[in-house]
Design an enzyme around this catalytic site. Structure first.
Site, short mmCIF file in Angstrom:
data_model
loop_
_atom_site.label_atom_id
_atom_site.label_comp_id
_atom_site.label_asym_id
_atom_site.label_seq_id
_atom_site.Cartn_x
_atom_site.Cartn_y
_atom_site.Cartn_z
N CYS A 1 88.27 17.99 -30.51
CA CYS A 1 88.96 18.27 -31.56
C CYS A 1 90.34 17.56 -31.39
O CYS A 1 90.66 16.54 -31.44
CB CYS A 1 89.23 19.86 -31.78
SG CYS A 1 89.67 20.36 -33.61
N HIS B 1 83.86 21.14 -32.26
CA HIS B 1 83.74 22.33 -31.21
C HIS B 1 82.49 22.41 -30.61
O HIS B 1 81.90 23.58 -30.77
CB HIS B 1 84.79 23.53 -31.51
CG HIS B 1 86.12 23.59 -31.69
ND1 HIS B 1 87.00 23.56 -30.64
CD2 HIS B 1 86.83 23.19 -32.75
CE1 HIS B 1 88.05 23.45 -30.91
NE2 HIS B 1 88.41 23.09 -32.28
N GLU C 1 81.79 23.52 -27.69
CA GLU C 1 81.88 24.39 -26.83
C GLU C 1 81.59 25.74 -27.42
O GLU C 1 81.34 26.84 -26.74
CB GLU C 1 83.04 24.51 -26.00
CG GLU C 1 84.37 25.38 -26.64
CD GLU C 1 84.90 24.50 -27.87
OE1 GLU C 1 85.83 25.09 -28.67
OE2 GLU C 1 84.38 23.45 -28.08
#
Length: 239
Positions: free
Chosen positions: A119, A218, A220
């Site tokens: 990001c 994202h 994660e």
């Protein structure tokens, strides 16, 4: 003191940038170097050793030399003066973090350290390579699809370029969790755009021939799919 990795430790050291924010934990409310735990978990599941890097004004060469891989994580916007613009009213910056991450990235690139930008991290890559950003994406595309509401991720289908590193890792398309109100405008020299949302927003960039990869989403946030982190750890383990 930063030291090099012991030669008998086969798991790569993966640096994760952090950020200084006013934070509450236990009985304390204080400024702290913090990071979403998903990054730590993703690197750990991928077989790496996560190393949290506070945004300091020195030691960039030593840090880059000690790391096998680097993740530039998400967060606040980049100071627009770095790419020749005045700040948009919606732009929120952390100049101290910018100084650390751009200096660390410069050393990591010079040392051939594999890099994954997430990001904001992809935006850091683009600006570091001389590119610019759209400071408030809704002004350009007319929707808030990429950041629907505060603390709410948007779901975006991303098309990846055939033959790209990103496609080799994720396939021709991938469904992503996005939370960004900025995006690549002019692409940095030496970077290739390799991923796009349906509205044309660039969602992935990379440097051909080396592991320097940025994604606007994202990864994660989806610990059932840590392929990007696994690819970074695998590349870092070759050093």
């Amino acid at each position: 003191m930063v030291t090099t990795k012991p030669p008998n430790d086969s798991r790569p050291l993966i640096g994760l940038t952090t950020y200084l924010e006013r934070t509450s934990f236990g009985v304390w409310e204080t400024e702290a170097a913090v990071l979403h735990g998903g990054y730590v978990e993703a690197v750990t599941r991928a077989g790496g050793i996560p190393v949290l890097l506070p945004p300091i004004g020195f030691g960039h060469a030593e840090l880059a030399a000690a790391l096998d891989g680097l993740v530039l994580v998400g967060g606040a916007d980049i100071e627009p003066s770095r790419y020749g613009q005045e700040a948009h009213p919606a732009t929120v910056t952390r100049p101290g973090r910018d100084a650390f991450e751009f200096a660390l990235l410069d050393r990591a690139l010079a040392d051939g350290v594999p890099v994954l930008g997430v990001c904001r991290g992809m935006e850091v890559l683009n600006v570091a390579f001389g590119g610019t950003l759209t400071q408030h994406l809704p002004d350009r595309i007319g929707t808030t699809d990429h950041q629907p509401a505060v603390a709410t991720f948007g779901l975006t289908d991303v098309r990846l370029a055939e033959g790209s590193r990103a496609a080799a890792i994720l396939g021709a398309t991938t469904k992503c969790r996005c939370y960004h109100h900025q995006a690549v405008d002019e692409l940095g020299a030496g970077l290739q755009a390799v991923g796009w949302a349906a509205d044309g927003t660039i969602e992935a960039v990379e440097v051909p021939g080396r592991f320097v990869l940025g994604v606007q989403w994202h990864p994660e946030q989806d610990l059932d799919d840590f392929r990007l982190f696994a690819a970074l750890v695998a590349e870092a383990g070759k050093g």
